[in-house]
Motif scaffolding. Structure first.
Motif, PDB file in Angstrom:
ATOM      1  N   UNK A   4       0.850  -1.189   0.000  1.00 48.43           N
ATOM      2  CA  UNK A   4       0.000   0.000   0.000  1.00 48.43           C
ATOM      3  C   UNK A   4       0.887   1.240   0.000  1.00 48.43           C
ATOM      4  N   UNK A   5       0.368   2.314  -0.526  1.00 47.20           N
ATOM      5  CA  UNK A   5       1.077   3.581  -0.508  1.00 47.20           C
ATOM      6  C   UNK A   5       0.833   4.238   0.835  1.00 47.20           C
ATOM      7  N   UNK A   6       1.900   4.510   1.570  1.00 47.29           N
ATOM      8  CA  UNK A   6       1.758   5.134   2.886  1.00 47.29           C
ATOM      9  C   UNK A   6       1.681   6.646   2.768  1.00 47.29           C
ATOM     10  N   UNK A   7       2.658   7.262   2.064  1.00 46.53           N
ATOM     11  CA  UNK A   7       2.644   8.712   1.933  1.00 46.53           C
ATOM     12  C   UNK A   7       3.424   9.168   0.713  1.00 46.53           C
ATOM     13  N   UNK A   8       3.192  10.415   0.355  1.00 45.54           N
ATOM     14  CA  UNK A   8       3.962  11.136  -0.649  1.00 45.54           C
ATOM     15  C   UNK A   8       4.451  12.407   0.020  1.00 45.54           C
ATOM     16  N   UNK A   9       5.670  12.825  -0.290  1.00 43.02           N
ATOM     17  CA  UNK A   9       6.269  13.996   0.333  1.00 43.02           C
ATOM     18  C   UNK A   9       6.355  15.122  -0.698  1.00 43.02           C
ATOM     19  N   UNK A  10       5.770  16.284  -0.375  1.00 38.90           N
ATOM     20  CA  UNK A  10       5.757  17.450  -1.255  1.00 38.90           C
ATOM     21  C   UNK A  10       6.468  18.616  -0.596  1.00 38.90           C
ATOM     22  N   UNK A  11       7.196  19.388  -1.368  1.00 39.19           N
ATOM     23  CA  UNK A  11       7.762  20.635  -0.871  1.00 39.19           C
ATOM     24  C   UNK A  11       6.756  21.743  -1.135  1.00 39.19           C
ATOM     25  N   UNK A  12       6.434  22.496  -0.088  1.00 44.71           N
ATOM     26  CA  UNK A  12       5.455  23.582  -0.178  1.00 44.71           C
ATOM     27  C   UNK A  12       6.025  24.838   0.474  1.00 44.71           C
ATOM     28  N   UNK A  13       5.405  25.972   0.194  1.00 43.04           N
ATOM     29  CA  UNK A  13       5.893  27.217   0.791  1.00 43.04           C
ATOM     30  C   UNK A  13       5.413  27.400   2.225  1.00 43.04           C
ATOM     31  N   UNK A  14       4.227  26.870   2.557  1.00 43.82           N
ATOM     32  CA  UNK A  14       3.670  27.026   3.904  1.00 43.82           C
ATOM     33  C   UNK A  14       2.940  25.741   4.285  1.00 43.82           C
ATOM     34  N   UNK A  15       3.619  24.868   5.011  1.00 45.47           N
ATOM     35  CA  UNK A  15       3.066  23.551   5.345  1.00 45.47           C
ATOM     36  C   UNK A  15       1.795  23.649   6.181  1.00 45.47           C
ATOM     37  N   UNK A  16       1.752  24.560   7.132  1.00 46.03           N
ATOM     38  CA  UNK A  16       0.556  24.692   7.983  1.00 46.03           C
ATOM     39  C   UNK A  16      -0.646  25.190   7.182  1.00 46.03           C
ATOM     40  N   UNK A  53       3.044  14.150   3.222  1.00 39.52           N
ATOM     41  CA  UNK A  53       4.032  14.824   4.055  1.00 39.52           C
ATOM     42  C   UNK A  53       4.323  16.155   3.372  1.00 39.52           C
ATOM     43  N   UNK A  54       3.987  17.237   4.033  1.00 37.73           N
ATOM     44  CA  UNK A  54       4.180  18.576   3.488  1.00 37.73           C
ATOM     45  C   UNK A  54       5.463  19.135   4.078  1.00 37.73           C
ATOM     46  N   UNK A  55       6.480  19.263   3.244  1.00 38.02           N
ATOM     47  CA  UNK A  55       7.794  19.711   3.690  1.00 38.02           C
ATOM     48  C   UNK A  55       7.987  21.181   3.344  1.00 38.02           C
ATOM     49  N   UNK A  56       8.312  21.979   4.339  1.00 41.75           N
ATOM     50  CA  UNK A  56       8.595  23.398   4.164  1.00 41.75           C
ATOM     51  C   UNK A  56      10.069  23.630   4.484  1.00 41.75           C
ATOM     52  N   UNK A  57      10.899  23.904   3.457  1.00 40.48           N
ATOM     53  CA  UNK A  57      12.318  24.122   3.733  1.00 40.48           C
ATOM     54  C   UNK A  57      12.556  25.428   4.480  1.00 40.48           C
ATOM     55  N   UNK A  58      13.712  25.518   5.108  1.00 40.74           N
ATOM     56  CA  UNK A  58      14.071  26.724   5.850  1.00 40.74           C
ATOM     57  C   UNK A  58      14.084  27.947   4.928  1.00 40.74           C
ATOM     58  N   UNK A  59      14.619  27.782   3.729  1.00 39.28           N
ATOM     59  CA  UNK A  59      14.641  28.837   2.723  1.00 39.28           C
ATOM     60  C   UNK A  59      13.511  28.570   1.735  1.00 39.28           C
ATOM     61  N   UNK A  60      12.720  29.584   1.372  1.00 35.76           N
ATOM     62  CA  UNK A  60      11.598  29.345   0.442  1.00 35.76           C
ATOM     63  C   UNK A  60      12.054  28.630  -0.821  1.00 35.76           C
ATOM     64  N   UNK A  61      11.295  27.611  -1.241  1.00 34.95           N
ATOM     65  CA  UNK A  61      11.680  26.823  -2.413  1.00 34.95           C
ATOM     66  C   UNK A  61      11.440  27.593  -3.717  1.00 34.95           C
ATOM     67  N   UNK A  62      12.192  27.221  -4.748  1.00 33.88           N
ATOM     68  CA  UNK A  62      12.009  27.792  -6.083  1.00 33.88           C
ATOM     69  C   UNK A  62      11.061  26.915  -6.875  1.00 33.88           C
ATOM     70  N   UNK A  63      10.322  27.540  -7.773  1.00 33.96           N
ATOM     71  CA  UNK A  63       9.439  26.807  -8.681  1.00 33.96           C
ATOM     72  C   UNK A  63      10.217  26.320  -9.891  1.00 33.96           C
ATOM     73  N   UNK A  64       9.821  25.149 -10.397  1.00 33.46           N
ATOM     74  CA  UNK A  64      10.410  24.622 -11.618  1.00 33.46           C
ATOM     75  C   UNK A  64       9.720  25.296 -12.802  1.00 33.46           C
TER      76      UNK A  64
END
Length: 127
Positions: A4-16, A53-64
């Motif tokens: 089963x798929x447990x989770x997917x991890x995404x980088x976002x600007x504001x996880x909350x 899983x919503x990951x918010x890096x310390x430095x704002x991420x860049x868009x592709x």
């Protein structure tokens, strides 16, 4: 063996903020939140069985700039199933997102929308 798929991890600007709209639209709950890899912050939001899983890096991420469909390993969209497509579309609109690409073909009705980070979601109903 069952997989089963447990989770997917995404980088976002504001996880909350992302977790909050997901709770409002999809009825999900926060399973965990706290400090994570590379001095970032993560929120796990979903159901009891799976989550994003919503990951918010310390430095704002860049868009592709090339977009996901032009990037090897790019995330094209995340699909969720719902029992009431029309009610979910109203909730999506209430969050300020614009549904698009409505379709009704086998095996179900669907629409898509992009969140404030540009992540595309497919919402489909098989009922």
């Amino acid at each position: 063996m069952v997989t089963t798929l447990e989770h997917t991890n995404l980088t976002v600007t504001d996880a909350l903020a992302t977790a909050a709209w997901m709770a409002s639209v999809f009825g999900w709950h926060t399973r965990w939140q706290g400090p994570s890899i590379h001095s970032g912050f993560s929120v796990h939001v979903g159901s009891d069985d799976s989550y994003l899983a919503l990951y918010q890096p310390k430095t704002p991420p860049a868009r592709n700039a090339a977009g996901s469909y032009a990037t090897i390993g790019g995330l094209n969209h995340i699909a969720v199933t719902v029992s009431d497509l029309d009610a979910t579309e109203a909730l999506v609109r209430a969050q300020g997102f614009a549904p698009h690409s409505h379709a009704d073909y086998e095996p179900g009705r669907r629409f898509y929308f992009n969140d404030s980070d540009g992540v595309e979601y497919e919402v489909v109903s098989y009922s």
